[in-house]
Design a protein around this motif. Sequence first.
Motif, PDB file in Angstrom:
ATOM      1  N   ASP A 140     -48.419  17.043 -20.585  1.00 22.40           N
ATOM      2  CA  ASP A 140     -49.545  17.384 -21.462  1.00 22.40           C
ATOM      3  C   ASP A 140     -49.984  18.800 -21.127  1.00 22.40           C
ATOM      4  OD1 ASP A 140     -49.765  14.841 -22.765  1.00 22.40           O
ATOM      5  OD2 ASP A 140     -50.650  14.052 -20.924  1.00 22.40           O
ATOM      6  N   TRP A 141     -50.197  19.607 -22.185  1.00 21.22           N
ATOM      7  CA  TRP A 141     -50.526  21.012 -21.984  1.00 21.22           C
ATOM      8  C   TRP A 141     -51.435  21.497 -23.096  1.00 21.22           C
ATOM      9  CZ3 TRP A 141     -48.042  24.333 -25.682  1.00 21.22           C
ATOM     10  CH2 TRP A 141     -47.049  23.726 -26.441  1.00 21.22           C
ATOM     11  N   THR A 142     -52.033  22.636 -22.882  1.00 21.66           N
ATOM     12  CA  THR A 142     -52.824  23.296 -23.914  1.00 21.66           C
ATOM     13  C   THR A 142     -52.337  24.730 -24.019  1.00 21.66           C
ATOM     14  OG1 THR A 142     -54.538  23.992 -22.360  1.00 21.66           O
ATOM     15  CG2 THR A 142     -54.902  21.893 -23.499  1.00 21.66           C
ATOM     16  N   THR A 149     -57.556  27.227 -29.140  1.00 19.42           N
ATOM     17  CA  THR A 149     -56.842  26.421 -28.159  1.00 19.42           C
ATOM     18  C   THR A 149     -56.546  25.051 -28.745  1.00 19.42           C
ATOM     19  OG1 THR A 149     -57.915  27.581 -26.347  1.00 19.42           O
ATOM     20  CG2 THR A 149     -56.948  25.440 -25.836  1.00 19.42           C
ATOM     21  N   GLY A 150     -55.317  24.590 -28.522  1.00 21.59           N
ATOM     22  CA  GLY A 150     -54.915  23.273 -29.006  1.00 21.59           C
ATOM     23  C   GLY A 150     -54.068  22.569 -27.970  1.00 21.59           C
ATOM     24  N   PRO A 151     -53.998  21.231 -28.081  1.00 23.16           N
ATOM     25  CA  PRO A 151     -53.213  20.455 -27.131  1.00 23.16           C
ATOM     26  C   PRO A 151     -51.747  20.360 -27.548  1.00 23.16           C
ATOM     27  CG  PRO A 151     -54.333  18.968 -28.616  1.00 23.16           C
ATOM     28  CD  PRO A 151     -54.758  20.375 -29.002  1.00 23.16           C
ATOM     29  N   GLY A 152     -50.907  20.097 -26.587  1.00 26.06           N
ATOM     30  CA  GLY A 152     -49.490  19.851 -26.848  1.00 26.06           C
ATOM     31  C   GLY A 152     -48.982  18.790 -25.893  1.00 26.06           C
ATOM     32  N   THR A 153     -47.964  18.096 -26.304  1.00 25.60           N
ATOM     33  CA  THR A 153     -47.330  17.091 -25.465  1.00 25.60           C
ATOM     34  C   THR A 153     -45.832  17.304 -25.553  1.00 25.60           C
ATOM     35  OG1 THR A 153     -49.090  15.494 -25.853  1.00 25.60           O
ATOM     36  CG2 THR A 153     -46.994  14.614 -25.073  1.00 25.60           C
TER      37      THR A 153
END
Length: 180
Positions: A140-142, A149-153
């Motif tokens: 899990d990262w941003t 800013t958004g999240p990423g997986t």
Amino acid sequence: MPVKTIRTAVAAAALTAALAGCGSPVAGTPAAQPAPPPPPAPTTPPPDPAADRQAIETVFHDYYRALRARDFTAACGYNAPETTSRLLADLHARGVEAATCEEGMTAVYAIPENARIVEQAGKNATIKKVTVNGDEATLDWTSKVDGKTGPGTTHLRRVDGRWLLSGTGAAAPTNPGRGT
């Protein structure tokens, strides 16, 4: 050889074998050697959570580093087979013909907006959490793209002892009208 001689030879051989098996060697025969111990059973080293986390983070960062350098051969080397298959199928569904991962990446990067977003996402990525479950992992990262800013997986899978990317969700912020 006469029959009596053959019987005598066979009997002598049988006697020699029997005596050798009993530990009483017959003169002129080598002493019986103990059987060698069986080879140790192959073992898989126990998982090392710290080493797995480091390897996973390294793959993630090296992948984006390769993309920024436009080294698509290196970037594609971090993909599990199913990741490349999905990339090519997605491109095909959009009317883009690509036979290899490298051709697919070249097609994606031919659109400047795609390249810019991917490069920003990878360059600004901050890893928040790595979860390992056997030979599968989730990272899990941003990241900040266009000031948001958004999240990423990112999903990874251990293939032949190496962690490879098996799926990813972009950290590009949703922007109605852009379709990201």
